[in-house]
Design an enzyme around this catalytic site. Structure first.
Site, PDB file in Angstrom:
ATOM      1  N   LYS A 164       0.918  -1.100   0.036  1.00  0.00           N
ATOM      2  CA  LYS A 164      -0.005  -0.023   0.089  1.00  0.00           C
ATOM      3  C   LYS A 164       0.685   1.328  -0.086  1.00  0.00           C
ATOM      4  CE  LYS A 164      -2.436  -0.594   3.775  1.00  0.00           C
ATOM      5  NZ  LYS A 164      -2.051  -2.029   4.250  1.00  0.00           N
TER       6      LYS A 164
ATOM      7  N   ASN B 142      -3.457   6.536   5.817  1.00  0.00           N
ATOM      8  CA  ASN B 142      -2.388   5.849   6.523  1.00  0.00           C
ATOM      9  C   ASN B 142      -1.170   6.368   6.462  1.00  0.00           C
ATOM     10  OD1 ASN B 142      -3.024   3.786   8.371  1.00  0.00           O
ATOM     11  ND2 ASN B 142      -2.263   2.253   7.171  1.00  0.00           N
TER      12      ASN B 142
ATOM     13  N   HIS C 233      -4.100  -8.975  10.383  1.00  0.00           N
ATOM     14  CA  HIS C 233      -4.885  -8.356  11.859  1.00  0.00           C
ATOM     15  C   HIS C 233      -6.146  -9.115  12.058  1.00  0.00           C
ATOM     16  CE1 HIS C 233      -2.424  -4.858  11.145  1.00  0.00           C
ATOM     17  NE2 HIS C 233      -2.850  -4.907  10.049  1.00  0.00           N
TER      18      HIS C 233
END
Length: 458
Positions: free
Chosen positions: A124, A147, A193
Site C-alpha cells: 500500500k 494511513n 490483523h
C-alpha cells in the site's frame, strides 16, 4: 459548503473525536471549521505536539480516560482506526444509534476532489507514494493522506487539492459507509490483523472489498488477477465500476500485463495510447514491485498522465523508509531495513526480492501468524534467523527444521551484532519482522531507526 450529495451525517451539533493522533486531531479541526462543538477524548496520553495544536485551535480535550456520559450525548462520533469495534464504549454508542465513523468518511463529505484509494495487505505505502510522486511530476494539484502523510480531514479543512491519493487500511474501511472512491485499488489480500476479524479470513476479505462500495459505472476498480483471495472475493462483492485488472501471468485487453519481453503493458478504455516499459528500467525491483508499478501506472492512465511522465517517475522513484530500505554495505554484507513488514506475506515479498544467503532478523508481537508460506523460501535462502522481541517460541517451532541457526537476542543492537557475525561477504542481513513492534518499540518506525543506528555503529 459541501456538495449536498456528499452529506449523510449531522452537519452541526456535538462532535466527539475518539483518539488524538494524526487522524483524530485533523477531524477535530475540520469539525471546528464546519461549526461543530468539538470534544476530543483519548484513553491514552496525548502527544505534546497534538496537545499544542488542540490548545491553539481552542478545542476541548481529555486524556487517560473517556467521560462516557458526556460522549454518549454526541450527535456524531469520529473514531480512530486503532479502536476495535468490540470496545464497550463503541458498543454503547452503536446501541444508542449514534453514528460512529472514520476520519476518511467524515472528511469526504466536505470535498469534491477526485479520490484515488489504495488498500491491500501489502504494498500500500509504496504504491501510494509512487502514485503521489507520479501525479506531482505530472503537474496534478494532489494531496497525500490516509494511513500516510498529513490527516485527510486536516487537508480538506485547510488546503485545497483537486485530487487525493489515499492509503486506506481495513480498520479505516470498517467505519466507512457512504464514502465513494473514484478509483479504488485492491493490491492483494493475505491473512493479517485477523485478531480484529474474529480470526475469520472471510471477514477480513469483506473489509478489504469495502473499497469498492458505492462505486458507479464511471469509476475504476484496479485489482490483481493473480491474487487468489481477491479473485475468490470478486463474485461476492460486485461493483459497477470499470474493471482494470493487473497480472504477470495472463494477457488482458484492458488493464496491465507483462508481455514476453518482460515489458509492462498498460491499456485503459477510452485512452488511445498504450503504455509500455521494461521491468529492468523500474527503479523498484522485485516481483512485488512489478505489481505496485502496474497499479500505479493504471491510476496514472486513469488520471490521463502522459506516458513520458509515467516512465520518468517509475525510473527515478526512491522507496519509502523502512520498506526494503538499503542501509549500508559493510564488509561486503548488505544491510536492509524492512521494519514495515509486520505480516508474513510482507516477509515473503522481502525474501523473494533477495538472493541467498540471507540472515533474517524477525520477531515481535505475533498477531496469529501462519509461517507455513515462508517455509520454502527460508529453506532455500535463509542461512540463519536472529529473533527479536519477547516471545519467539512460534518462530523456533516453525523453522527449526528449515535453517541451521535460530538464535534469540536481547536488543536490536545485540541482534545486529549477532547477524554481522553470522553473515559473510555477499550475504544480506534483512530486518523483516513479520510481527508488530510494540513489545520492544513504540512502532515499526522506531524499530527500523534502531536497526539503522545499530548497523551504522558496527
Amino acid at each position: 459548503m459541501p456538495n449536498i450529495a456528499h452529506t449523510y451525517y449531522p452537519q452541526s451539533g456535538f462532535l466527539v473525536v475518539l483518539g488524538a493522533g494524526e487522524s483524530g486531531v485533523g477531524a477535530a479541526i475540520l469539525g471546528k471549521d464546519k461549526g461543530f462543538d468539538v470534544f476530543v477524548s483519548d484513553k491514552g496520553a496525548i502527544a505534546d505536539s497534538y496537545k499544542e495544536v488542540l490548545v491553539q485551535e481552542g478545542i476541548a480535550f481529555e486524556e487517560l480516560d473517556h467521560s462516557v456520559a458526556r460522549i454518549m450525548t454526541a450527535s456524531l462520533v469520529v473514531k480512530s482506526p486503532g479502536i476495535p469495534e468490540h470496545v464497550p464504549l463503541i458498543q454503547e454508542l452503536r446501541k444508542a444509534g449514534i453514528p460512529v465513523i472514520s476520519e476518511i468518511e467524515f472528511a469526504a463529505q466536505y470535498t469534491d476532489a477526485k479520490l484515488f484509494c489504495i488498500t491491500g495487505s501489502n504494498g500500500k505505502s509504496t504504491t501510494t507514494m509512487l502514485t503521489y510522486e507520479m501525479f506531482k511530476h505530472g503537474g496534478v494539484n494532489v494531496g497525500l493522506a490516509g494511513n500516510i502523510g498529513k490527516s485527510f480531514a486536516l487537508q480538506v479543512a485547510r488546503a485545497s487539492f483537486d485530487v487525493y491519493v489515499l492509503e486506506i487500511s481495513s480498520f479505516m474501511l470498517d467505519d466507512m459507509y457512504h464514502f465513494r472512491a473514484d478509483v479504488a485499488v485492491l493490491l492483494n489480500i493475505t491473512p493479517d490483523h485477523l485478531d480484529r476479524y474474529d480470526y475469520k479470513l472471510e471477514n477480513y476479505v469483506a473489509s478489504k472489498f469495502r473499497i469498492v462500495q458505492n462505486q458507479t459505472a464511471a469509476d475504476y476498480f484496479i485489482y490483481c488477477l493473480d491474487d487468489e483471495e481477491t479473485m475468490k472475493g470478486l463474485p461476492l462483492h460486485p461493483t459497477k465500476a470499470i474493471h482494470l485488472p493487473f497480472t504477470q501471468e495472463q494477457v488482458v485487453a484492458s488493464g496491465a500485463f507483462l508481455d514476453e519481453q518482460n515489458n509492462i503493458v498498460i491499456n485503459v478504455p477510452n485512452h488511445k495510447e498504450s503504455f509500455t516499459m521494461n521491468i529492468e528500467e523500474l527503479s523498484l525491483q522485485g516481483k512485488h514491485n512489478v505489481f505496485n508499478n502496474m497499479a500505479s501506472g493504471l491510476m496514472a492512465k486513469a488520471q490521463e498522465l502522459r506516458n513520458q511522465t509515467m516512465k520518468e517517475s517509475m525510473e527515478s522513484y526512491v522507496n519509502i523508509s523502512h520498506r526494503l530500505e538499503h542501509v549500508a554495505l559493510i564488509g561486503g554484507v548488505n544491510y536492509i531495513n524492512d521494519s514495515k513488514a509486520t505480516n508474513v506475506n510482507s516477509v515473503w515479498y522481502a525474501l523473494e526480492s533477495f538472493s541467498p544467503d540471507i540472515v533474517l532478523i524477525m520477531g515481535g508481537v505475533d498477531k496469529g501468524n501462519d509461517y507455513e508460506m515462508l517455509r520454502d523460501l527460508v529453506k532455500s535462502k535463509v542461512k540463519a534467523i536472529v529473533c527479536i522481541g519477547k516471545d519467539n517460541v512460534r518462530i523456533h517451532e516453525s523453522f527449526e527444521d528449515d535453517t541451521d541457526v535460530i538464535v534469540n537476542s536481547s536488543s536490536m543492537q545485540d541482534a545486529v551484532e549477532i547477524a554481522s557475525h553470522l553473515a559473510t561477504k555477499g550475504d544480506t542481513v534483512l530486518l523483516s519482522p513479520a510481527c508488530a513492534s510494540f513489545d520492544w518499540f513504540k512502532n515499526y518506525e522506531e524499530r527500523g531507526d534502531k536497526f539503522k543506528e545499530a548497523v551504522m555503529a558496527l
